[in-house]
Motif scaffolding. Structure first.
Motif, PDB file in Angstrom:
ATOM      1  N   PRO A  57       0.838  -1.217   0.000  1.00  0.00           N
ATOM      2  CA  PRO A  57       0.000   0.000   0.000  1.00  0.00           C
ATOM      3  C   PRO A  57       0.862   1.250   0.000  1.00  0.00           C
ATOM      4  CG  PRO A  57       0.138  -0.909   2.207  1.00  0.00           C
ATOM      5  CD  PRO A  57       0.887  -1.870   1.311  1.00  0.00           C
ATOM      6  N   HIS A  58       0.231   2.370  -0.281  1.00  0.00           N
ATOM      7  CA  HIS A  58       0.903   3.663  -0.162  1.00  0.00           C
ATOM      8  C   HIS A  58       0.697   4.259   1.223  1.00  0.00           C
ATOM      9  CE1 HIS A  58      -0.101   3.314  -4.578  1.00  0.00           C
ATOM     10  NE2 HIS A  58       1.205   3.461  -4.616  1.00  0.00           N
ATOM     11  N   VAL A  59      -0.442   3.947   1.837  1.00  0.00           N
ATOM     12  CA  VAL A  59      -0.748   4.397   3.205  1.00  0.00           C
ATOM     13  C   VAL A  59      -1.170   3.174   3.998  1.00  0.00           C
ATOM     14  CG1 VAL A  59      -2.155   5.899   4.659  1.00  0.00           C
ATOM     15  CG2 VAL A  59      -1.482   6.658   2.361  1.00  0.00           C
ATOM     16  N   TYR A  60      -0.468   2.916   5.093  1.00  0.00           N
ATOM     17  CA  TYR A  60      -0.728   1.757   5.936  1.00  0.00           C
ATOM     18  C   TYR A  60      -0.970   2.264   7.352  1.00  0.00           C
ATOM     19  CZ  TYR A  60       0.091  -2.874   8.049  1.00  0.00           C
ATOM     20  OH  TYR A  60      -0.028  -4.046   8.749  1.00  0.00           O
ATOM     21  N   PHE A  61      -2.163   2.008   7.888  1.00  0.00           N
ATOM     22  CA  PHE A  61      -2.527   2.610   9.175  1.00  0.00           C
ATOM     23  C   PHE A  61      -3.117   1.562  10.109  1.00  0.00           C
ATOM     24  CE2 PHE A  61      -6.323   2.892   6.553  1.00  0.00           C
ATOM     25  CZ  PHE A  61      -7.344   2.541   7.418  1.00  0.00           C
ATOM     26  N   CYS A  62      -3.078   1.881  11.390  1.00  0.00           N
ATOM     27  CA  CYS A  62      -3.766   1.092  12.415  1.00  0.00           C
ATOM     28  C   CYS A  62      -4.464   2.063  13.357  1.00  0.00           C
ATOM     29  CB  CYS A  62      -2.802   0.183  13.173  1.00  0.00           C
ATOM     30  SG  CYS A  62      -1.674   1.033  14.281  1.00  0.00           S
ATOM     31  N   GLY A  63      -5.626   1.669  13.826  1.00  0.00           N
ATOM     32  CA  GLY A  63      -6.423   2.542  14.674  1.00  0.00           C
ATOM     33  C   GLY A  63      -6.271   2.244  16.152  1.00  0.00           C
ATOM     34  N   ALA A 114      -9.959   9.323  23.727  1.00  0.00           N
ATOM     35  CA  ALA A 114      -8.951   9.592  24.752  1.00  0.00           C
ATOM     36  C   ALA A 114      -8.046  10.765  24.394  1.00  0.00           C
ATOM     37  CB  ALA A 114      -8.089   8.343  24.988  1.00  0.00           C
ATOM     38  N   THR A 115      -7.777  10.956  23.109  1.00  0.00           N
ATOM     39  CA  THR A 115      -6.813  11.976  22.702  1.00  0.00           C
ATOM     40  C   THR A 115      -7.437  13.162  21.990  1.00  0.00           C
ATOM     41  OG1 THR A 115      -6.395  10.896  20.566  1.00  0.00           O
ATOM     42  CG2 THR A 115      -5.061  10.181  22.451  1.00  0.00           C
ATOM     43  N   GLN A 116      -8.697  13.020  21.539  1.00  0.00           N
ATOM     44  CA  GLN A 116      -9.361  14.076  20.766  1.00  0.00           C
ATOM     45  C   GLN A 116      -8.540  14.458  19.533  1.00  0.00           C
ATOM     46  OE1 GLN A 116     -12.615  15.468  22.260  1.00  0.00           O
ATOM     47  NE2 GLN A 116     -12.100  13.414  22.927  1.00  0.00           N
ATOM     48  N   THR A 117      -7.933  13.462  18.910  1.00  0.00           N
ATOM     49  CA  THR A 117      -7.042  13.711  17.776  1.00  0.00           C
ATOM     50  C   THR A 117      -7.403  12.803  16.611  1.00  0.00           C
ATOM     51  OG1 THR A 117      -5.229  14.340  19.254  1.00  0.00           O
ATOM     52  CG2 THR A 117      -4.636  13.752  17.001  1.00  0.00           C
ATOM     53  N   ALA A 118      -7.468  13.393  15.428  1.00  0.00           N
ATOM     54  CA  ALA A 118      -7.652  12.660  14.183  1.00  0.00           C
ATOM     55  C   ALA A 118      -6.438  12.911  13.296  1.00  0.00           C
ATOM     56  CB  ALA A 118      -8.939  13.082  13.485  1.00  0.00           C
ATOM     57  N   CYS A 119      -6.388  12.281  12.116  1.00  0.00           N
ATOM     58  CA  CYS A 119      -5.232  12.390  11.224  1.00  0.00           C
ATOM     59  C   CYS A 119      -5.693  12.782   9.833  1.00  0.00           C
ATOM     60  CB  CYS A 119      -4.465  11.066  11.154  1.00  0.00           C
ATOM     61  SG  CYS A 119      -4.025  10.353  12.743  1.00  0.00           S
ATOM     62  N   LEU A 120      -4.925  13.652   9.212  1.00  0.00           N
ATOM     63  CA  LEU A 120      -5.187  14.069   7.842  1.00  0.00           C
ATOM     64  C   LEU A 120      -4.049  13.625   6.953  1.00  0.00           C
ATOM     65  CD1 LEU A 120      -6.616  17.654   8.364  1.00  0.00           C
ATOM     66  CD2 LEU A 120      -7.743  15.829   7.112  1.00  0.00           C
ATOM     67  N   VAL A 121      -4.380  12.910   5.883  1.00  0.00           N
ATOM     68  CA  VAL A 121      -3.385  12.422   4.934  1.00  0.00           C
ATOM     69  C   VAL A 121      -3.551  13.179   3.623  1.00  0.00           C
ATOM     70  CG1 VAL A 121      -2.541  10.438   3.635  1.00  0.00           C
ATOM     71  CG2 VAL A 121      -3.319  10.145   5.995  1.00  0.00           C
ATOM     72  N   ASN A 122      -2.490  13.803   3.160  1.00  0.00           N
ATOM     73  CA  ASN A 122      -2.491  14.524   1.894  1.00  0.00           C
ATOM     74  C   ASN A 122      -2.189  13.537   0.781  1.00  0.00           C
ATOM     75  OD1 ASN A 122      -1.938  16.200  -0.346  1.00  0.00           O
ATOM     76  ND2 ASN A 122      -1.278  17.866   0.996  1.00  0.00           N
ATOM     77  N   LEU A 123      -3.146  13.332  -0.112  1.00  0.00           N
ATOM     78  CA  LEU A 123      -2.975  12.358  -1.188  1.00  0.00           C
ATOM     79  C   LEU A 123      -1.918  12.793  -2.193  1.00  0.00           C
ATOM     80  CD1 LEU A 123      -6.682  11.345  -1.944  1.00  0.00           C
ATOM     81  CD2 LEU A 123      -5.045  10.232  -0.417  1.00  0.00           C
ATOM     82  N   ARG A 124      -1.671  14.083  -2.308  1.00  0.00           N
ATOM     83  CA  ARG A 124      -0.702  14.567  -3.290  1.00  0.00           C
ATOM     84  C   ARG A 124       0.728  14.334  -2.827  1.00  0.00           C
ATOM     85  NH1 ARG A 124       2.058  19.282  -4.043  1.00  0.00           N
ATOM     86  NH2 ARG A 124       1.037  20.187  -2.222  1.00  0.00           N
ATOM     87  N   SER A 125       1.013  14.609  -1.551  1.00  0.00           N
ATOM     88  CA  SER A 125       2.379  14.523  -1.046  1.00  0.00           C
ATOM     89  C   SER A 125       2.604  13.379  -0.073  1.00  0.00           C
ATOM     90  CB  SER A 125       2.749  15.838  -0.351  1.00  0.00           C
ATOM     91  OG  SER A 125       1.900  16.058   0.774  1.00  0.00           O
TER      92      SER A 125
END
Length: 447
Positions: free
Chosen positions: A377-383, A411-422
């Motif tokens: 994959p180009h983006v590999y994540f775990c939640g 618990a953290t009130q944090t999400a993630c943003l992934v830029n598809l271009r870069s």
């Protein structure tokens, strides 16, 4: 807020009302392909033994390991099976690891209350200095010793070892290698920034006001109802939102529901919504949730109910991720501490969850192992990780992968943003304040 574009625009939040109301069209998804079909269950039969999935895994992985071993140690290296080994002869063997662990939980713990046995104390890790590694193939097994780190490896890993058999019948390892990253399709060139939002662990139904406020702020940001025109313009560039597991809070589960999930295979009445929620923690491969659980959201064609693990191609960028069960299980049975390190390690062994089905439940597949990486994959994540983390790794064949540890939002009130271009990744954090707090400056929003 999402990118530098938001800061470059004029701040209009405290400006007089404009005669022309600015509107920003949501950036469309040019191409979307859900590639999670291998994780869906076809024929549902639970009468098979789990030995089939290990045999299939070794058969599928052997060509990758043979090729990698020849690259690593030379094309002239002898590759033999365990039954062909001769004492003192240096060669390479491909097999599946079994890690004998004295602290590994036993089934006796599950029935300790019935038999008045003292249960094992809960542990964050089950590794011990007395752990041993055993290599297995289709016919036999052999104990490994030598230059191999027992603490980092886990049961179910397929690898190639270089060494020789000693007179005492043990294999002395001189070196070992993994299958490394699978082939990767290049990403297309995008002209504009497009974002994918990764969120996990919303914990709905928990009753916490701060968590609910953070969730509402997240919704407001994505829908463009928060911030000035610059931030609303950036919000319009979010083309897709991926929710990676743990949507419901633990407080929505009663003790009876836990027991139902625990003995799901024994009690027919366990097939309830509450029991299925509990299974999210003890199983890796889960089928999509039924649309009847979302009577309002199913009216929108943009809602996709998908499997865990989930893989899809969004505007040419291939995403693959889980709700975090695979990484959490490897964390417990190895010395690796960092979730990003575990993600990278699973890429290099070319398997999403080697510990399944030994310590992490999954369906007893027998024709193929769907958790093997056939394409990188180009983006590999775990939640549902304790904290945010991201990094880009390079593969031996110029593969480029963004690893993302998506934190537990409740618990953290944090999400993630992934830029598809870069393929850049940044956290977006929210913090709320309660009615009892005097400092009204506690509300923060930023990257």
């Amino acid at each position: 807020m999402f990118s530098e574009q938001a800061a470059q625009r004029a701040h209009t939040l405290l400006s007089p009302p404009s005669a022309n109301n600015a509107t920003f069209a949501r950036v469309p998804v040019a191409t979307y392909t859900n590639s999670s079909q291998p994780f869906r269950l076809g024929e549902r039969s639970f009468s098979r033994q789990y030995a089939h999935i290990y045999a299939t895994r070794l058969i599928q992985m052997r060509p990758f390991l043979v090729s990698r071993a020849q690259q690593h140690w030379g094309s002239g290296i002898q590759i033999k099976k365990l039954c062909e080994l001769q004492p003192g002869e240096k060669c390479c063997v491909v097999g599946t690891l079994f890690k004998a662990m004295p602290l590994q939980p036993s089934i006796l713990r599950e029935v300790s209350e019935e038999h008045n046995l003292l249960p094992q104390p809960p542990r964050s890790k089950y590794i011990h200095p007395d752990d041993e590694l055993v290599l297995e193939d289709e016919l036999q097994r052999i104990k490994l010793e030598g230059s191999i780190d027992v603490s980092t490896l886990v049961t179910g890993t397929v690898l190639a070892v270089l060494g020789s058999v000693r007179d005492d019948g043990k294999f002395l390892v001189e070196d070992h290698c993994f299958a490394e990253l699978a082939p990767q399709t290049p990403t297309p060139a995008l002209d504009l920034d497009r974002f994918v939002l990764l969120v996990s662990g919303l914990g709905l139904g928990g009753g916490g006001g701060e968590s609910l406020l953070g969730t509402q702020l997240l919704v407001d940001v994505v829908t463009g109802q928060l911030g000035d025109e610059g931030e609303q313009c950036s919000a319009a560039q979010v083309s897709r939102v991926i929710l990676a597991g743990n949507l419901l809070s633990h407080s929505t589960q009663s003790r009876d529901s836990i027991n139902k999930a625990k003995y799901l295979t024994k009690k027919s009445q366990a097939a309830s919504v509450e029991a299925v929620k509990m299974l999210d923690e003890i199983l890796l491969q889960l089928s999509p949730l039924h649309p009847c659980m979302f009577p309002l959201a199913t009216a929108y064609s943009t809602l996709q109910l998908v499997t865990n693990p989930y893989q899809a191609t969004i505007d040419g960028v291939r995403f693959l991720g889980t709700a975090g069960q695979n990484v959490s299980d490897i964390f417990r049975y190895s010395s690796m501490e960092d979730h990003l390190e575990i993600l990278e390690w699973t890429l290099r062994v070319r398997h999403i969850s080697p510990t399944a089905p030994d310590t992490l439940g999954c369906y007893p597949f027998y024709k193929t192992d769907p958790f093997i990486f056939l394409e990188c994959p180009h983006v590999y994540f775990c939640g549902n990780t304790p904290s945010f983390g991201s990094k880009i790794i390079q593969g031996p064949e110029d593969q480029r992968v963004l690893l993302v540890a998506v934190p537990d939002f409740s618990a953290t009130q944090t999400a993630c943003l992934v830029n598809l271009r870069s393929l850049a990744c940044q956290p977006i954090s929210f913090s709320g304040f309660g009615a009892e707090e005097e400092d009204l400056g506690g509300l923060g929003l930023g990257p």
